[in-house]
Design an enzyme around this catalytic site. Structure first.
Site, mmCIF file in Angstrom:
data_model
loop_
_atom_site.group_PDB
_atom_site.id
_atom_site.type_symbol
_atom_site.label_atom_id
_atom_site.label_comp_id
_atom_site.label_asym_id
_atom_site.label_seq_id
_atom_site.Cartn_x
_atom_site.Cartn_y
_atom_site.Cartn_z
ATOM 1 N N HIS A 1 -35.660 2.958 25.418
ATOM 2 C CA HIS A 1 -34.580 1.990 25.561
ATOM 3 C C HIS A 1 -33.247 2.703 25.702
ATOM 4 O O HIS A 1 -33.129 3.896 25.421
ATOM 5 C CB HIS A 1 -34.537 1.047 24.352
ATOM 6 N N ASP B 1 -36.865 6.325 19.616
ATOM 7 C CA ASP B 1 -36.233 6.590 18.322
ATOM 8 C C ASP B 1 -36.979 7.583 17.438
ATOM 9 O O ASP B 1 -36.381 8.171 16.543
ATOM 10 C CB ASP B 1 -36.036 5.280 17.556
ATOM 11 N N HIS C 1 -33.954 6.647 25.674
ATOM 12 C CA HIS C 1 -34.555 7.511 24.658
ATOM 13 C C HIS C 1 -35.550 6.687 23.844
ATOM 14 O O HIS C 1 -35.652 5.468 23.997
ATOM 15 C CB HIS C 1 -33.476 8.088 23.728
ATOM 16 N N ARG D 1 -17.955 -3.492 22.303
ATOM 17 C CA ARG D 1 -19.277 -3.994 21.936
ATOM 18 C C ARG D 1 -19.594 -3.534 20.520
ATOM 19 O O ARG D 1 -19.648 -2.333 20.255
ATOM 20 C CB ARG D 1 -20.315 -3.459 22.918
#
Length: 680
Positions: free
Chosen positions: A624, A554, A552, A634
């Site tokens: 990204h 931002d 996507h 994570r």
């Protein structure tokens, strides 16, 4: 799994016994069938996956058909053509009663089929076909697996792994091109595409038949689309239970939203699955192709009618006007455009007039889209009088748009890193892009450990907004918390205030680094700050072929097919820069990746570790995503920034006040007002 829960294989039977108490013909709710199929998948019961997922898809389609049929039937039986208010409300009440009776007669109690928004979105995104292709593959039915994979990929072209699966299916013995069918293909779009292919081969007669079929199916789809718009509407910004507007204001708001939905059917019918933008000039193109085809077939009467119809959309267009003049001259008389299209456009114009009034009453902005836009004009060789062998090629939107996205003007990088410990690892050139940077040692190992400990104490499951436990993939648990929330926990004594303060200071440290490195000549403000952790769900990793966070951009809506990024809502268009500060690297998978605008071609990959930060401009130049986290957890601090002070994060301003009070030893007088948001 709860030991008291019935096995997945018997759930539908139990459900059927409940639903069938009133009628054996009633549908099983597709969300429960879907849930049972997913349970079967994670139990490696692939026969069960196929059985229940196919049943879920069938039930979903039948619910849609039932709603369309009932709404159209009740609309015909109870028209709203009375002049008096009583007759209007009589029609409203009778239509509502008709709808309830019709729907419940076909589906049973409507509340049984009130499906959660998450499941609705899964079906819209064709997620069931992802499960099906894997199940069919395990069952050694590659033809059906190929069809399911192809169907899924049509709506999810950014899914890198599914694209690879499709390439593998093509090489399997027994799989032929005909197996790669879109099971959810829209009939009008399929006929149009087939007509274009035949036209390209010079088979004008067969192409014309398909274009005419496509128009018939288009009008049917338009009726269905409008019928589905008659469902419940959301009153943005209003608490429904406290909605104190007058009757006519409520009716106006609802009608305006329904009308907007119906008006947008033009765009919906021209948009292919998984695409954000419609095919350009879609409906008018039917008549452009037809007028050329009929010319080639020496049916000039029909060619003239189609040319005149095209001009209803694009009055005065030079090339088509020339064609009309040519047809008139050869025939010796004029013609008329198709009345159905003339009526269609009159209705479209009337809807626009009403929408402008309704939106003003609602206090919202409405701007009419250019529904019939097209790129450029045809070459002279494609004009009928001067080049009879020419035809107007149908060019997919992806080939009409400029593939490369120009970066904003005067973008620079290479400024000081502000803090001595911070180390530049890679700049934009090394990362194969524009306005990208990779830095190490932004914070220390001890600070990473403290922030991870804070995350375990403060973050809550879900995206903090829609209540979704796994907003980006069902195979990971997502947890997040804002700066203000951590300060509240510190105030309440649930976490050390020093840890909450560290989160605040760390985000400010990241902001200063990004502002300085990219040599911004104005202040960079926080748009949103989130302490986030993604945890691989045990037992759900063996079959993964998805991403932890899909590709996507931002601040714009990425359209991989068109190689475009549309800077329009619901994207956060005001975001200018983004950064991810990682807190650990002791997990498997989870690499951050940049891609080209096709959402497939990876241009750079970043392996997270403590203190590493990737920063980049937020536009379409930097698509990204995050690869699947397949083991472990994570954690990172996710930050978005804006150059526009009007879009500063309100929670950040509150957090600034809290920090100021702490620094001046002020006493907190009131609790903190938390307003969590989701992370996109």
């Amino acid at each position: 799994m709860d030991g008291t829960r019935p096995p997945a294989s018997v759930l539908p039977l139990l459900l059927l016994s409940v639903v069938s108490s009133s009628s054996a013909a009633l549908l099983e709710p597709y969300d429960l069938l879907y849930d049972t199929a997913v349970q079967a998948f994670y139990s490696s019961d692939y026969d069960g996956v196929v059985r229940y997922m196919e049943a879920a898809l069938s039930s979903h389609a039948e619910v849609r058909r039932a709603k369309v049929r009932c709404r159209l039937r009740c609309q015909d039986q109870h028209p709203m053509d009375g002049a008096s208010e009583l007759r209007f409300f009589d029609a409203v009440l009778r239509r509502a009663a008709c709808m309830n009776e019709c729907i419940e007669g076909k589906l049973g109690t409507q509340s049984v089929h009130k499906v959660s928004e998450d499941v609705v979105q899964d079906f819209n995104r064709r997620i069931p076909y992802n499960y099906l292709q894997l199940a069919y593959h395990k069952l050694k039915q590659p033809d059906k697996a190929a069809a399911a994979a192809h169907t899924y990929f049509q709506a999810n072209p950014e899914h890198v792994e599914m694209g690879e699966n499709l390439e593998q299916y093509k090489d399997l013995q027994g799989v032929i091109e005909d197996h790669f069918v879109d099971r959810e293909a829209r009939v009008h779009q399929r006929s149009f595409a087939a007509g274009v292919r035949l036209y390209d081969k010079g088979d004008y007669e067969s192409a014309a038949v398909l274009f005419e079929d496509a128009l018939v199916e288009y009008y049917k789809a338009d009726v269905e689309c409008r019928a589905l718009c008659q469902g419940p509407q959301r009153f943005e910004g209003h608490d429904h239970l406290r909605y104190r507007y007058s009757l006519h204001e409520v009716l106006s708001d609802h009608f305006t939203q329904v009308l907007h939905c119906e008006h947008e059917c033009v765009r919906d019918l021209a948009t292919r699955p998984g695409r954000l933008s419609p095919m350009e000039n879609y409906l008018p193109l039917h008549f452009d192709y037809l007028q050329f085809a009929y010319f080639q077939m020496d049916r000039l009467e029909d060619a003239l009618q189609c040319a005149l119809t095209y001009l209803l959309f694009h009055e005065g267009e030079e090339f088509m006007t020339d064609n009309v003049d040519y047809y008139r001259e050869v025939l010796g008389h004029d013609g008329e455009p198709r009345e159905k299209v003339a009526w269609y456009l009159r209705r479209h114009k009337q809807e626009l007039e009403l929408l402008l009034i309704g939106s003003k009453i609602m206090g919202v902005e409405f701007s009419e889209g250019n529904y019939w836009s097209h790129t450029g004009g045809r070459e002279d060789s494609n004009r009928i009088p001067s080049g009879t062998d020419g035809w107007m090629e149908y060019v997919p939107i992806s080939e009409k748009k400029t593939v490369a996205v120009a970066a904003p003007q005067r973008l620079t990088e290479g400024g000081p890193l502000v803090y001595d410990s911070v180390q530049l690892v890679q700049n934009s050139v090394a990362l194969n892009g524009t306005q990208r940077v990779l830095l190490d040692h932004v914070i220390s190992e001890e600070q990473c450990a403290e922030l991870r400990h804070l995350a375990h104490a403060v973050t809550m499951a879900g995206d903090g907004y829609r209540g979704r436990m796994s907003p980006h993939t069902p195979n990971e648990k997502f947890e997040g918390a804002t700066v203000l929330k951590t300060l509240q926990y510190g105030y309440e004594g649930r976490v050390p205030m020093s840890s909450a303060r560290l989160f605040y200071d760390t985000s400010e440290r990241a902001r200063r680094i990004i502002e300085s490195y990219f040599l911004l000549n104005s202040t960079l403000h926080f748009s949103y700050t989130h302490l986030v952790c993604r945890t691989a769900i045990t037992g759900q990793q063996d079959h993964r072929n998805d991403l932890s966070h899909p590709i996507h951009a931002d601040n714009c809506l990425l359209d991989p097919e068109a190689n475009e990024c549309w800077k329009e809502p619901p994207a956060y268009t005001y975001r200018d820069y983004s950064a991810l500060l990682y807190l650990n690297g002791d997990f498997e998978g989870g690499e951050f990746i940049f891609t080209e605008m096709d959402a497939k071609t990876v241009t750079a990959s970043v392996k997270p570790k403590c203190g590493r930060m990737v920063g980049f401009s937020s536009g379409g130049e930097n698509p990204h995503g995050v690869k699947a986290v397949t083991s472990g957890q994570r954690c990172a601090v996710a930050l978005w920034f804006t150059l526009d002070p009007l879009f500063r994060e309100m929670e950040r301003l509150q957090a600034d006040e809290v920090i100021h009070m702490l620094d001046t030893q002020s006493v907190w007088g009131q609790g903190l007002n938390i307003n969590p948001k989701d992370e996109l």
